[in-house]
Design a protein around this motif. Sequence first.
Motif, short mmCIF file in Angstrom:
data_model
loop_
_atom_site.label_atom_id
_atom_site.label_comp_id
_atom_site.label_asym_id
_atom_site.label_seq_id
_atom_site.Cartn_x
_atom_site.Cartn_y
_atom_site.Cartn_z
N UNK A 183 0.84 -1.19 0.00
CA UNK A 183 0.00 0.00 0.00
C UNK A 183 0.87 1.24 0.00
N UNK A 184 0.61 2.16 -0.93
CA UNK A 184 1.30 3.44 -0.93
C UNK A 184 0.74 4.29 0.21
N UNK A 185 1.61 4.76 1.08
CA UNK A 185 1.16 5.57 2.22
C UNK A 185 1.67 7.01 2.15
N UNK A 228 4.35 0.24 1.87
CA UNK A 228 4.67 -0.86 2.78
C UNK A 228 3.50 -1.83 2.80
N UNK A 229 3.76 -2.99 3.40
CA UNK A 229 2.70 -3.95 3.67
C UNK A 229 2.09 -3.54 5.02
N UNK A 230 0.90 -2.93 5.04
CA UNK A 230 0.42 -2.29 6.28
C UNK A 230 -0.07 -3.30 7.31
N UNK A 231 0.01 -2.93 8.58
CA UNK A 231 -0.56 -3.80 9.63
C UNK A 231 -2.06 -3.93 9.47
N UNK A 232 -2.59 -5.05 9.95
CA UNK A 232 -4.04 -5.22 9.98
C UNK A 232 -4.65 -4.18 10.93
N UNK A 233 -5.89 -3.75 10.64
CA UNK A 233 -6.48 -2.66 11.43
C UNK A 233 -6.55 -2.95 12.93
N UNK A 234 -6.81 -4.20 13.32
CA UNK A 234 -6.99 -4.51 14.73
C UNK A 234 -5.73 -5.08 15.38
N UNK A 235 -4.61 -5.14 14.62
CA UNK A 235 -3.43 -5.81 15.15
C UNK A 235 -2.87 -5.11 16.38
N UNK A 236 -2.74 -3.78 16.34
CA UNK A 236 -2.16 -3.06 17.46
C UNK A 236 -3.02 -3.20 18.71
N UNK A 237 -4.34 -3.12 18.57
CA UNK A 237 -5.21 -3.27 19.73
C UNK A 237 -5.11 -4.67 20.30
N UNK A 238 -5.04 -5.67 19.42
CA UNK A 238 -4.95 -7.05 19.88
C UNK A 238 -3.64 -7.29 20.63
N UNK A 239 -2.54 -6.73 20.12
CA UNK A 239 -1.25 -6.86 20.81
C UNK A 239 -1.31 -6.19 22.18
N UNK A 240 -1.92 -5.01 22.24
CA UNK A 240 -2.04 -4.29 23.51
C UNK A 240 -2.86 -5.07 24.52
N UNK A 241 -3.95 -5.68 24.05
CA UNK A 241 -4.78 -6.48 24.95
C UNK A 241 -4.02 -7.68 25.47
N UNK A 242 -3.23 -8.32 24.61
CA UNK A 242 -2.40 -9.45 25.05
C UNK A 242 -1.40 -9.01 26.12
N UNK A 243 -0.79 -7.85 25.93
CA UNK A 243 0.14 -7.34 26.93
C UNK A 243 -0.58 -7.08 28.25
#
Length: 861
Positions: free
Chosen positions: A339-341, A510-525
């Motif tokens: 994806x062009x950002x 870049x190959x962008x992160x999935x929309x919910x990836x950051x929230x899911x990582x934060x919840x796991x932490x």
Amino acid sequence: MTTAEPAYRRSAADVARELGVDERRGLSWDEARARLAREGPNTLPAARGRGPVVRFLLQFNSPLIYVLLVSAGVTALLGEHVDAVVILGVVVVNAVVGFVQESRAEKALTALAALTETTATAVRDGARVTLPAAGLVRGDLVELEAGGKVPADLRLLRTDELAVDESALTGESVPAAKDPAALPEAALADRAGMAYSGTLVTRGRGAGIVVATGARTELGDIHRLVHDTGAVQTPLTRKIARFGALVTVAVLALAVLTFAVGTLRGRGAAEMLTAAVALAVGAIPEGLPAVVTITLALGVARMVGRGAIVRRLPAVETLGGTTVICTDKTGTLTRNQMTVTAVTAGGRDYTLTGTGYAPSGTLERDGEPVDLDGHPALRETLLAGAACNDAELVQDGDSWQVAGDPTEGALLTSAAKAGLGAAPPRVAALPFTSERRFMATLHEDGTVYAKGPVERILELCDDAPADVTARAEEFGRQALRVLAFAKAHTGAGHLDDLPPLTFLGLQAMLDPPRPQAARAVRTCHDAGIQVKMITGDHAATARAIGARVGLGDGAAMTGAELAAADPGRVAATTVFARVSPEQKLRLVQALQDAGHVVAMTGDGVNDAPALKQADIGVAMGRTGTDAAKESADMVLTDDDFASIERAVEEGRGVFDNLVKFIVWALPSNIGLGLVLVAAILAGTALPVLPLQVLWLNMTAVLVLGLPFAVEPKDEHIMRRPPRDPALPLLTRAMTLRVLLVSAILLAGAFGLQHWERAHGASTGEAQTIVVNVFALTLMTYLFNCLSLDRPLLWRGVRRNPWVAVSAVALAGIQAVYTYVPAMNDLFDSAPLDGPAWLRVAAVALVSYVLVELLKRVQRPR
């Protein structure tokens, strides 16, 4: 090949001579057939699956089940055929439930896999032929084209803009450009002169000589790793196995002791065998396998609604105990869609919103939408990306895909987001080659567009802004891939003499992160779970994606550094880059050796060994390879990393409910065993018969135990740390509670039996009293166990109506057991009067009060 030197380090001509093949005519048909007979087909060894009969028989593979089967045999020998049939029925029901769930999961996974036969274009006797990939042999000359799958490991002879998507094998998100030149020692992802089995051609064409087939390919090496990696027991199965072994030893010891003491005291061997069988059947929690299976199956059903297919029931609970999640990057944390950002043109910076290939998003500057009419340099930069392009965007329903190179697909999408139409028709083109290092196209209006690396395009331009190189380097530090664009006008109808170009701008992607990836990582932490990203991609790219999804901004550790790294540094690192399948597997094993419960997510062939080794392997269903799905315990049909977080929550709830059930059910089994041992030692009649014990275990235990399977999760379940994998199934506090209720049952049942017998009650009435003491005490104890640390009583009933339903159902069942004549004849039960019921109720009420008092004492301040 007979030489030990890898093919990529040797010239293509040398490899051709070694394999005895003509670089233009290929092998002869006769020679190919001879080699096929000698070397075997180009296929991987088929995985040996377990047939339905074996899978059904494995449901009986438990020490507890073995004791029940022996008990059924002894009962049959004693002539108690009804008892034997009932015991066998219990065992078979448990086996059927487990078998049905496993079969359903296998069918769902089979339906998910796309079964297609790979074909290849080869040259035999100088003619191009299409044949099944299984028929290829070493030395075959194979041609590759965009959109095709590489059918074997090839040493490339010639390439024409050839690029191959090797993400499934190496984890590299950007297609690898291929060049037939020999290389010195290089990592798998950097071997430009090779094309590997199972990868996809995204651009251009080429030809190569087959140097490895079947199990000898790089794909075959990974298949061998998967085969050599033994199945790992989940924490739940390990705990249940230890618990079952402990119970089995204790039950057998008590049964032998009971028989020995009874016979030494002069009681008949048949009577003592009956007592031993009653003790074995009573002390073994027959309902445990059924309730565990049902609880896990309901968790599986809930996970299907959340986009997951669970292949093995304990996998649901295992996620709940996970302490580390090792996740792949490409396609798991990211969308695997370039994806062009960012765009730089005319000395200004612009941003593009939206991800993936869908032409939905906005072009902005400083947060405000941009009108192309006032930004001519921006318009030309975007138009150059769309014009100097061989890819095509394809819409399939709501999904957009790219036919061709993903990088070129991203350029088409950026132009479409800006509302640009089609470029003028093309009349000529200079394709990208490793020597030329740029692509140029000539259009009907005389415009020439060019794209390529920044330094190469600047060489072709007679003027360019001074800060272009610095801006490109800044994008590079953000792990963005940068392309430069330029244009010119010519009156010639060809591109033999390229005129000087005018620099237009840059596009960064870049190959962008999935929309919910950051929230899911934060919840796991927040839940105390470490998340580690393990990828075959470049370190800079991995580090940037890690920072975007909340994995810190520290340095990424490479696979080469991993082997010599200090264990403390490895434990502190969250991003691992350029990691091979073997290194990924060793990292998972090292984490397990350190006491962690490891979940591994992935979608590529390179993930398969680690998926199998992990305590819980989670594969992606849409983009995942068949090898990944077959190695995993769970398949996510939505390919969303956020589903892992939801699965962890579901798994924790399942484990909580299983612990509640075990804490609730064990006093019944221990109490029954103690009552029988006490009767033998005291020299009195048996307080319960084997068939009465089975009635208790398969009515009271199952009817009252089922509400635990649907007990709602605690609202704070994802705010507490993972449970320690080293802890036993039951803590010291829970064990004390089990022993308290067991003692109450022993005192109440044994005491009331003597009371009834002393006041003229028959043997049947006394035994009926004992059965109902257990049933009613288990009913009140159910309310104790709705929460293991606080009273819930009416609130517990309101949030789980099945508690009240089960209590009413048990009351009705026990009334039938006590008063229906047919049941009296079958189970040797007898009707009870009102005062007897009051005495039974008093024992149950005392039990409830004492347990709540103990909970209050044990509750942390």
